[in-house]
Design a protein around this motif. Sequence first.
Motif: not given
Length: 126
Positions: A7-25
């Motif tokens: 279950p903790r992988s869900v929060a990790v996935a959200r965090w990763l996606l945010t980090e991946w998108c941060a430069p574009w944002v």
Amino acid sequence: MVLPPQPRSVAVARWLLTEWCAPWVGRGELDVELVERAELLVSEVVTNGVVHGSGLVRMGARIRPGFLHVEVADEGGGMPLVGAQRSDAEHGRGMAMVEMLSSRWGTDLGVGPLGKTVWFELRPEG
């Protein structure tokens, strides 16, 4: 990224996606609201991979200005369903949300008898 089926992988996935998108944002090439919508959908799809799938969960993303494509794969054989749910049901609305909030989505079967990749795309509304 490879995530354990926990279950903790869900929060990790959200965090990763945010980090991946941060430069574009940061460059103004990806809208914050689009990323927030993607975080919600990633939660749903990764949760399905953890709860209904089998083996490790793999997540990847392709990002371009104004466009986000996310894939989540697992080794399970069950396919995601978008179906009518009872109004008092506590579960089962995740894929309906993916269908409603994404620009496009789908499922690709893996090689062999098991495994699938659920993907979705987000583009600016307009």
